[in-house]
Design an enzyme around this catalytic site. Structure first.
Site, PDB file in Angstrom:
ATOM      1  N   TYR A   1     -14.917   0.948  -7.293  1.00  0.00           N
ATOM      2  CA  TYR A   1     -16.190   1.632  -7.105  1.00  0.00           C
ATOM      3  C   TYR A   1     -17.072   1.473  -8.345  1.00  0.00           C
ATOM      4  O   TYR A   1     -18.236   1.847  -8.322  1.00  0.00           O
ATOM      5  CB  TYR A   1     -15.945   3.111  -6.782  1.00  0.00           C
ATOM      6  CG  TYR A   1     -15.131   3.269  -5.519  1.00  0.00           C
ATOM      7  CD1 TYR A   1     -15.716   3.178  -4.265  1.00  0.00           C
ATOM      8  CD2 TYR A   1     -13.738   3.436  -5.576  1.00  0.00           C
ATOM      9  CE1 TYR A   1     -14.970   3.269  -3.102  1.00  0.00           C
ATOM     10  CE2 TYR A   1     -12.974   3.533  -4.427  1.00  0.00           C
ATOM     11  CZ  TYR A   1     -13.598   3.442  -3.188  1.00  0.00           C
ATOM     12  OH  TYR A   1     -12.845   3.515  -2.045  1.00  0.00           O
TER      13      TYR A   1
ATOM     14  N   GLU B   1       7.526  -6.692   1.368  1.00  0.00           N
ATOM     15  CA  GLU B   1       6.300  -6.571   2.180  1.00  0.00           C
ATOM     16  C   GLU B   1       5.394  -7.787   1.962  1.00  0.00           C
ATOM     17  O   GLU B   1       4.843  -8.356   2.909  1.00  0.00           O
ATOM     18  CB  GLU B   1       5.523  -5.296   1.804  1.00  0.00           C
ATOM     19  CG  GLU B   1       6.123  -3.997   2.330  1.00  0.00           C
ATOM     20  CD  GLU B   1       5.760  -3.757   3.800  1.00  0.00           C
ATOM     21  OE1 GLU B   1       5.174  -4.647   4.442  1.00  0.00           O
ATOM     22  OE2 GLU B   1       6.081  -2.658   4.301  1.00  0.00           O
TER      23      GLU B   1
ATOM     24  N   LYS C   1       0.855  -1.184   0.000  1.00  0.00           N
ATOM     25  CA  LYS C   1       0.000   0.000   0.000  1.00  0.00           C
ATOM     26  C   LYS C   1       0.891   1.233   0.000  1.00  0.00           C
ATOM     27  O   LYS C   1       1.679   1.448   0.925  1.00  0.00           O
ATOM     28  CB  LYS C   1      -0.915  -0.008   1.214  1.00  0.00           C
ATOM     29  CG  LYS C   1      -1.763   1.249   1.300  1.00  0.00           C
ATOM     30  CD  LYS C   1      -2.841   1.147   2.337  1.00  0.00           C
ATOM     31  CE  LYS C   1      -3.620   2.448   2.428  1.00  0.00           C
ATOM     32  NZ  LYS C   1      -4.698   2.372   3.411  1.00  0.00           N
TER      33      LYS C   1
ATOM     34  N   ARG D   1     -10.710   9.847   1.590  1.00  0.00           N
ATOM     35  CA  ARG D   1     -10.601  10.519   2.890  1.00  0.00           C
ATOM     36  C   ARG D   1     -11.738  11.519   3.080  1.00  0.00           C
ATOM     37  O   ARG D   1     -12.182  11.739   4.197  1.00  0.00           O
ATOM     38  CB  ARG D   1      -9.218  11.172   3.028  1.00  0.00           C
ATOM     39  CG  ARG D   1      -8.110  10.111   3.111  1.00  0.00           C
ATOM     40  CD  ARG D   1      -6.707  10.696   3.177  1.00  0.00           C
ATOM     41  NE  ARG D   1      -5.704   9.643   3.022  1.00  0.00           N
ATOM     42  CZ  ARG D   1      -4.401   9.871   2.865  1.00  0.00           C
ATOM     43  NH1 ARG D   1      -3.939  11.106   2.853  1.00  0.00           N
ATOM     44  NH2 ARG D   1      -3.557   8.855   2.716  1.00  0.00           N
TER      45      ARG D   1
ATOM     46  N   LYS E   1      -2.061  -1.471  -3.969  1.00  0.00           N
ATOM     47  CA  LYS E   1      -2.937  -0.301  -3.905  1.00  0.00           C
ATOM     48  C   LYS E   1      -2.103   0.966  -3.963  1.00  0.00           C
ATOM     49  O   LYS E   1      -1.113   1.046  -3.226  1.00  0.00           O
ATOM     50  CB  LYS E   1      -3.717  -0.372  -2.586  1.00  0.00           C
ATOM     51  CG  LYS E   1      -4.619   0.794  -2.316  1.00  0.00           C
ATOM     52  CD  LYS E   1      -5.253   0.630  -0.971  1.00  0.00           C
ATOM     53  CE  LYS E   1      -6.061   1.867  -0.658  1.00  0.00           C
ATOM     54  NZ  LYS E   1      -6.546   1.870   0.704  1.00  0.00           N
TER      55      LYS E   1
ATOM     56  N   SER F   1     -10.155   5.526  -4.934  1.00  0.00           N
ATOM     57  CA  SER F   1     -11.098   6.631  -5.105  1.00  0.00           C
ATOM     58  C   SER F   1     -10.644   7.649  -6.139  1.00  0.00           C
ATOM     59  O   SER F   1     -11.436   8.129  -6.949  1.00  0.00           O
ATOM     60  CB  SER F   1     -11.323   7.305  -3.751  1.00  0.00           C
ATOM     61  OG  SER F   1     -10.088   7.737  -3.198  1.00  0.00           O
TER      62      SER F   1
ATOM     63  N   LYS G   1       1.154  10.087   5.543  1.00  0.00           N
ATOM     64  CA  LYS G   1       1.299   8.719   6.055  1.00  0.00           C
ATOM     65  C   LYS G   1       2.626   8.105   5.608  1.00  0.00           C
ATOM     66  O   LYS G   1       2.743   6.893   5.458  1.00  0.00           O
ATOM     67  CB  LYS G   1       0.097   7.883   5.616  1.00  0.00           C
ATOM     68  CG  LYS G   1      -1.247   8.456   6.094  1.00  0.00           C
ATOM     69  CD  LYS G   1      -2.426   7.512   5.869  1.00  0.00           C
ATOM     70  CE  LYS G   1      -3.709   8.107   6.446  1.00  0.00           C
ATOM     71  NZ  LYS G   1      -4.866   7.181   6.317  1.00  0.00           N
TER      72      LYS G   1
HETATM   73  C1  PBG Z   1      -7.172   3.738   5.229  1.00  0.00           C
HETATM   74  C2  PBG Z   1      -7.648   3.456   3.857  1.00  0.00           C
HETATM   75  C3  PBG Z   1      -7.507   4.337   2.792  1.00  0.00           C
HETATM   76  C4  PBG Z   1      -8.106   3.734   1.696  1.00  0.00           C
HETATM   77  C5  PBG Z   1      -8.619   2.497   2.105  1.00  0.00           C
HETATM   78  N1  PBG Z   1      -8.310   2.339   3.469  1.00  0.00           N
HETATM   79  C6  PBG Z   1      -6.941   5.697   2.716  1.00  0.00           C
HETATM   80  C7  PBG Z   1      -5.668   6.014   3.344  1.00  0.00           C
HETATM   81  O1  PBG Z   1      -4.790   5.156   3.512  1.00  0.00           O
HETATM   82  O2  PBG Z   1      -5.522   7.174   3.693  1.00  0.00           O
HETATM   83  C8  PBG Z   1      -8.178   4.364   0.340  1.00  0.00           C
HETATM   84  C9  PBG Z   1      -9.137   3.793  -0.622  1.00  0.00           C
HETATM   85  C10 PBG Z   1      -9.451   4.683  -1.760  1.00  0.00           C
HETATM   86  O3  PBG Z   1      -8.820   5.733  -1.988  1.00  0.00           O
HETATM   87  O4  PBG Z   1     -10.382   4.332  -2.488  1.00  0.00           O
HETATM   88  N2  PBG Z   1      -6.887   2.682   6.045  1.00  0.00           N
END
Ligand code: PBG
Length: 338
Positions: free
Chosen positions: A326, A246, A206, A216, A261, A287, A230
């Site tokens: 989505y 990982e 990730k 968010r 991701k 997203s 992050k």
């Molecule tokens: C947080 C989480 C995130 C997403 C899924 N779980 C955002 C982040 O790490 O800030 C993002 C999914 C998306 O953007 O569709 N645990």
């Protein structure tokens, strides 16, 4: 020129276009196919009854109260979508520094899982294991005095959260937090409580991506995060070997599936992961990817169905077994029409 004087004197030994000439031979040599079996639909859950709220940066995506999640889930099940992934939107007054709401047995996610397993037992339910919807600062873990996300203390809370999801009936818990050692810790807790068949989908690779912006907004963690980032736990987009390390760790610790991701900008990671490990490999078309495709389509700049289906097929070609998107419902509907 002498040697070109008669066109029939020269022809390509192999004419690649021959097989592309008609639909039947294009179909016969098609290497990858997308089916509704490959799709997982993320859903945002809110408190209330018969309530839905549009997500401004994700046109067409709504936050849904549990009763409406049930309706949407039934539609998805009937379209052949095997599983959904739940993302609860926590009321601000339930957020705290230590994220206790994350493992409340009567929390929104836990109640939603129970309602779904009750009504639609055959639909796979995936829960998000991470603390960002529950912390007042929007980080995925607990902070120390310096504002650093502490690893091992966070993992303890993640274990409680994952166990509460399993107790509610979740089929798959999906840690998206990127703490070290959490897969092994969660596996141990699940096994010791008899949840031997609860699957773990590890968000192994990730990345610290700016493509998560609309998510968010959707779960209401953006404001809390403020200018924070992050970077101390999510991966640097510059890295690829690190993703394989990982993934290797998560598999050794007991992950059943691994995830990459975001999706579209990281197809190279999916390909490397699949080639190296040959395990169930998922991707998250996040997203921001949805927002890009939707915005361009709404402007009439791209043909929505064509580009979405092309993007999802590209995940398959890269080596994905399943895709969180989505667009899951639309894609399943389009697949039915084909
Ligand atoms: C947080 C989480 C995130 C997403 C899924 N779980 C955002 C982040 O790490 O800030 C993002 C999914 C998306 O953007 O569709 N645990």
């Amino acid at each position: 020129m002498e040697e070109m004087s008669h066109p029939n004197d020269f022809f390509p030994a192999t004419r690649m276009r021959r097989m592309r000439y008609q639909a039947f031979s294009r179909r016969l040599m098609r290497e990858n196919r997308l089916s509704s079996d490959d799709l997982i639909c993320p859903l945002f859950v809110i408190e209330g009854n018969n309530k839905q709220e549009a997500v401004a940066s994700m046109p067409g995506v709504n936050r849904l109260s549990i009763d409406l999640v049930l309706r949407e889930a039934e539609t998805l099940l009937n379209l052949g979508v095997p599983a959904i992934a739940l993302f609860p939107v926590t009321d601000p007054d339930k957020k705290s520094l230590s994220a206790e709401e994350a493992y409340n047995p009567d929390g929104l996610a836990q109640r939603c899982v129970r309602a779904l397993k009750d009504a639609l037992p055959e639909l796979g339910i995936i829960t998000d294991v991470a603390l960002d919807p529950f912390t007042s600062h929007g980080q995925d873990g607990l902070l120390n005095d310096q504002g650093y996300v502490v690893n091992d203390e966070t993992v303890e809370v993640l274990c409680k959260q994952a166990l509460s999801h399993a107790e509610a009936g979740a089929d798959i818990v999906a840690p998206s937090d990127m703490m070290d050692g959490r897969i092994g810790a969660i596996r141990t807790v699940l096994e010791s409580h008899g949840y031997t068949n609860t699957r773990i989908l590890a968000y192994s690779a990730k990345y610290a991506s700016s493509f998560y912006g609309p998510f968010r907004d959707a779960v209401g963690s953006a404001g809390n995060l403020g200018g924070g980032n992050k970077y101390s736990y999510q991966m640097d987009p510059a890295n690829s070997d690190e993703a394989l390390r990982e993934i290797a760790l998560d598999l050794r610790e007991g992950a059943d599936m691994i995830m990459v991701k975001p999706g579209m900008p990281y197809l190279d990671i999916i390909r490397r992961a699949k080639e190296q490990f040959g395990v169930p490999t998922f991707a998250y078309q996040v997203s921001g990817e949805y927002a890009m495709l939707k915005a361009a389509s709404q402007n009439g700049w791209l043909d929505e169905q064509q580009v979405v289906m092309e993007s999802l097929l590209a995940f398959k070609r890269a080596g994905c077994d399943a895709i969180l998107t989505y667009y899951a419902k639309s894609a399943a509907q389009w697949l039915k029409q084909l």
